[in-house]
Design a protein around this motif. Structure first.
Motif, short mmCIF file in Angstrom:
data_model
loop_
_atom_site.label_atom_id
_atom_site.label_comp_id
_atom_site.label_asym_id
_atom_site.label_seq_id
_atom_site.Cartn_x
_atom_site.Cartn_y
_atom_site.Cartn_z
N THR A 1 1.10 5.15 -1.93
CA THR A 1 1.37 3.77 -2.06
C THR A 1 2.26 3.45 -3.42
OG1 THR A 1 -0.70 3.92 -0.88
CG2 THR A 1 0.77 1.76 -2.21
N LEU A 2 1.88 4.66 -4.25
CA LEU A 2 2.51 3.85 -5.67
C LEU A 2 4.10 4.54 -5.24
CD1 LEU A 2 2.74 3.42 -8.51
CD2 LEU A 2 2.08 5.88 -9.25
N ALA A 3 4.63 5.71 -4.86
CA ALA A 3 5.48 6.10 -4.52
C ALA A 3 6.58 5.13 -4.17
CB ALA A 3 5.67 7.66 -3.48
N SER A 4 5.68 4.99 -2.79
CA SER A 4 6.67 3.69 -1.88
C SER A 4 7.25 2.29 -2.47
CB SER A 4 4.95 2.96 -0.71
OG SER A 4 5.99 2.13 -0.11
N ALA A 5 5.92 1.76 -3.82
CA ALA A 5 6.57 0.95 -4.82
C ALA A 5 7.78 0.99 -5.58
CB ALA A 5 5.17 0.81 -5.19
N PHE A 6 7.88 2.56 -5.83
CA PHE A 6 9.19 2.60 -6.34
C PHE A 6 9.93 2.48 -5.53
CE2 PHE A 6 6.36 4.27 -9.95
CZ PHE A 6 6.85 4.81 -10.80
N LEU A 7 9.44 3.22 -4.78
CA LEU A 7 11.37 2.73 -3.87
C LEU A 7 11.26 1.35 -2.85
CD1 LEU A 7 10.61 5.97 -2.28
CD2 LEU A 7 10.82 5.41 -0.34
N LYS B 1 3.66 8.62 3.94
CA LYS B 1 1.92 8.52 4.77
C LYS B 1 1.35 8.03 4.08
CE LYS B 1 1.35 13.30 5.94
NZ LYS B 1 0.54 14.51 5.55
N LEU B 2 1.30 6.36 5.05
CA LEU B 2 0.92 5.28 3.82
C LEU B 2 -0.29 4.27 5.08
CD1 LEU B 2 4.04 3.21 3.88
CD2 LEU B 2 2.26 4.29 1.58
N TRP B 3 -1.65 4.28 4.51
CA TRP B 3 -2.39 3.01 5.14
C TRP B 3 -2.25 1.65 5.16
CZ3 TRP B 3 -6.64 6.23 6.20
CH2 TRP B 3 -6.67 7.35 5.86
N GLN B 4 -3.04 1.03 6.35
CA GLN B 4 -2.63 0.12 6.52
C GLN B 4 -2.42 -0.97 5.06
OE1 GLN B 4 -2.34 -0.91 9.76
NE2 GLN B 4 -2.05 -2.89 9.19
N GLU B 5 -3.12 -1.38 4.83
CA GLU B 5 -3.44 -1.98 3.17
C GLU B 5 -2.08 -2.13 2.49
OE1 GLU B 5 -6.43 -1.63 0.15
OE2 GLU B 5 -6.74 0.12 0.79
N SER B 6 -1.35 -0.86 2.64
CA SER B 6 -0.52 -0.57 1.57
C SER B 6 0.50 -1.47 3.16
CB SER B 6 -0.44 1.09 1.34
OG SER B 6 -1.08 1.65 0.97
N LEU B 7 0.50 -0.53 3.97
CA LEU B 7 1.78 -1.61 4.26
C LEU B 7 1.83 -3.53 5.13
CD1 LEU B 7 1.19 -0.04 8.35
CD2 LEU B 7 2.89 0.38 6.27
N ASP B 8 0.42 -3.58 5.06
CA ASP B 8 -0.02 -4.78 4.71
C ASP B 8 0.78 -5.97 3.52
OD1 ASP B 8 -0.72 -4.99 7.16
OD2 ASP B 8 -2.94 -5.02 5.64
N ALA B 9 0.77 -4.59 2.16
CA ALA B 9 1.57 -5.20 1.05
C ALA B 9 2.55 -4.77 0.88
CB ALA B 9 0.27 -4.70 0.00
N PHE B 10 3.12 -4.18 1.53
CA PHE B 10 4.59 -4.49 1.47
C PHE B 10 5.30 -5.09 2.31
CE2 PHE B 10 3.44 0.13 -0.71
CZ PHE B 10 3.50 -0.10 -1.36
N THR C 1 -9.27 -0.19 -9.01
CA THR C 1 -9.86 -0.62 -7.60
C THR C 1 -10.01 -2.42 -6.94
OG1 THR C 1 -12.02 -0.43 -7.22
CG2 THR C 1 -10.93 1.99 -7.15
N ALA C 2 -9.30 -3.20 -8.14
CA ALA C 2 -9.96 -4.30 -7.53
C ALA C 2 -7.96 -5.10 -6.96
CB ALA C 2 -10.07 -5.23 -9.01
N GLY C 3 -7.95 -5.12 -5.82
CA GLY C 3 -7.10 -6.05 -5.85
C GLY C 3 -5.63 -4.42 -5.31
N PHE C 4 -4.23 -4.78 -5.33
CA PHE C 4 -3.26 -3.99 -5.17
C PHE C 4 -2.07 -4.63 -6.37
CE2 PHE C 4 0.89 -3.08 -3.59
CZ PHE C 4 0.27 -2.07 -2.53
N THR C 5 -2.36 -2.96 -6.52
CA THR C 5 -1.97 -2.46 -8.81
C THR C 5 -1.03 -1.62 -8.31
OG1 THR C 5 -3.72 -0.73 -8.70
CG2 THR C 5 -4.18 -2.65 -9.24
N ALA C 6 0.12 -1.54 -7.12
CA ALA C 6 1.06 -0.39 -6.91
C ALA C 6 2.13 -1.00 -8.13
CB ALA C 6 1.53 -0.14 -5.71
#
Length: 325
Positions: A141-147, A179-188, A287-292
């Motif tokens: 997820t962090l790598a995806s945020a960099f992308l 490989k990304l979890w659903q919550e990461s897809l939602d955030a992006f 772990t609180a919220g989306f921090t990436a």
């Protein structure tokens, strides 16, 4: 699943496979036998019964590593050059590919004495930076945020590190997929209908990133260990002294194989060489919220500060050397 043998590329190797691997890039380069891994369909049932004894899942020898994975296959990984696959009854094709590109390739790298870490790597300021951590720590997820910020991916899940002739560590690119979890897809803002679920994980998806993939080796400049915390704050601190060795071993991909293959001395030697060049930090993320997205800014600040410090030290040394003359 079984196809006419096709050549792919991953981890600086040509993967010559009888099993279709759509995750990988097709290779059109001239085949170098020393850098080729063969994947072949074979019947391994008899061999497994001979060597497994009371071992239910894995057998480790100097010559090969064998694994029997439910709903998948029996795998035999030999001398860093060959992976034999014996599909089990009612095996799932996606499960076989998952283990081929994960555990099997990780073992291939270890057998070739290429150091694999469990994590993701991205390009920052022309160098590779790796995010390591336990499963679920947020590496991909962090790598995806960099992308999302315009950076490129070098590898996801398995980080292959080798040394140059001068002993400098560099990262070998893997293949253009995350490989990304659903919550990461939602955030992006990504729709899961566009991606294939990963076997046995209904809410984790394979996400192709061909347009954001960097396919050349890069010097490894830094390692960031991701650790979850519930105290509501994000903290980044440098990992020092012997703790660096513990961290490197802990996050070595399939590290339980290192002593069983009598490679502890090699691992320590690789770690010493790596630490001559690489800075290490621990990132405690809430772990609180989306921090990436916030972590991207914080990590870039740390990297820029580190580079400025290194540049100052280099300039100071150059001046001192000129005075000495």
């Amino acid at each position: 699943m079984i196809i006419k043998r096709k050549n792919y590329k991953a981890f600086g190797l040509t993967v010559s496979s009888e099993i279709e691997l759509p995750e990988l890039q097709v290779s059109t380069e001239q085949v170098n036998k020393d850098k080729t891994v063969e994947i072949a369909i074979e019947n391994l049932t008899e061999k497994w019964n001979e060597v497994s004894a009371n071992q239910k899942h894995i057998v480790v020898t100097e010559q090969f590593v064998m694994m029997k994975i439910s709903n998948s296959a029996i795998f035999c990984i030999e001398k860093g050059r060959k992976i034999s696959v014996s599909p089990l009854e009612k095996s799932d094709e996606s499960a076989i590919r998952l283990y081929l590109l994960g555990s099997c390739m990780g073992i291939i790298l270890i057998q070739r004495k290429i150091l694999p870490f469990h994590g993701s790597g991205v390009v920052i300021n022309g160098k590779a930076y790796a995010f390591i951590g336990d499963s679920g720590a947020g590496k991909s997820t962090l790598a995806s945020a960099f992308l999302q910020r315009g950076h490129q991916l070098v590898t996801d899940d398995v980080i292959a590190v080798s040394l140059s002739q001068k002993g400098q560590p560099f990262v070998i690119p893997a293949y253009p997929q995350q490989k990304l979890w659903q919550e990461s897809l939602d955030a992006f803002g990504l729709e899961n209908t566009n991606y294939r679920p990963i076997y046995d994980r209904e809410t984790k998806y394979s996400v192709p990133v061909a347009s954001k993939f960097y396919d050349k080796t890069l010097p490894l400049a830094g390692l960031f260990e991701l650790v979850k915390t519930e105290d509501g704050t994000t903290q980044i601190h440098r990992i020092e002294n012997l703790e660096r060795f513990r961290t490197l071993f802990h996050h070595t991909y399939r590290n339980f194989l290192i002593p069983r293959l009598d490679l502890m001395e090699w691992h320590f030697s690789m770690s010493v060489q790596l630490l001559n060049y690489v800075s290490m930090f621990q990132v405690k993320r809430t772990t609180a919220g989306f921090t990436a997205n916030d972590l991207v800014s914080a990590i870039i600040d740390v990297i820029n500060e580190e580079e400025q410090t290194n540049e100052k030290h280099s300039n100071d040394f150059t001046q001192l050397h000129s005075y000495a003359k």
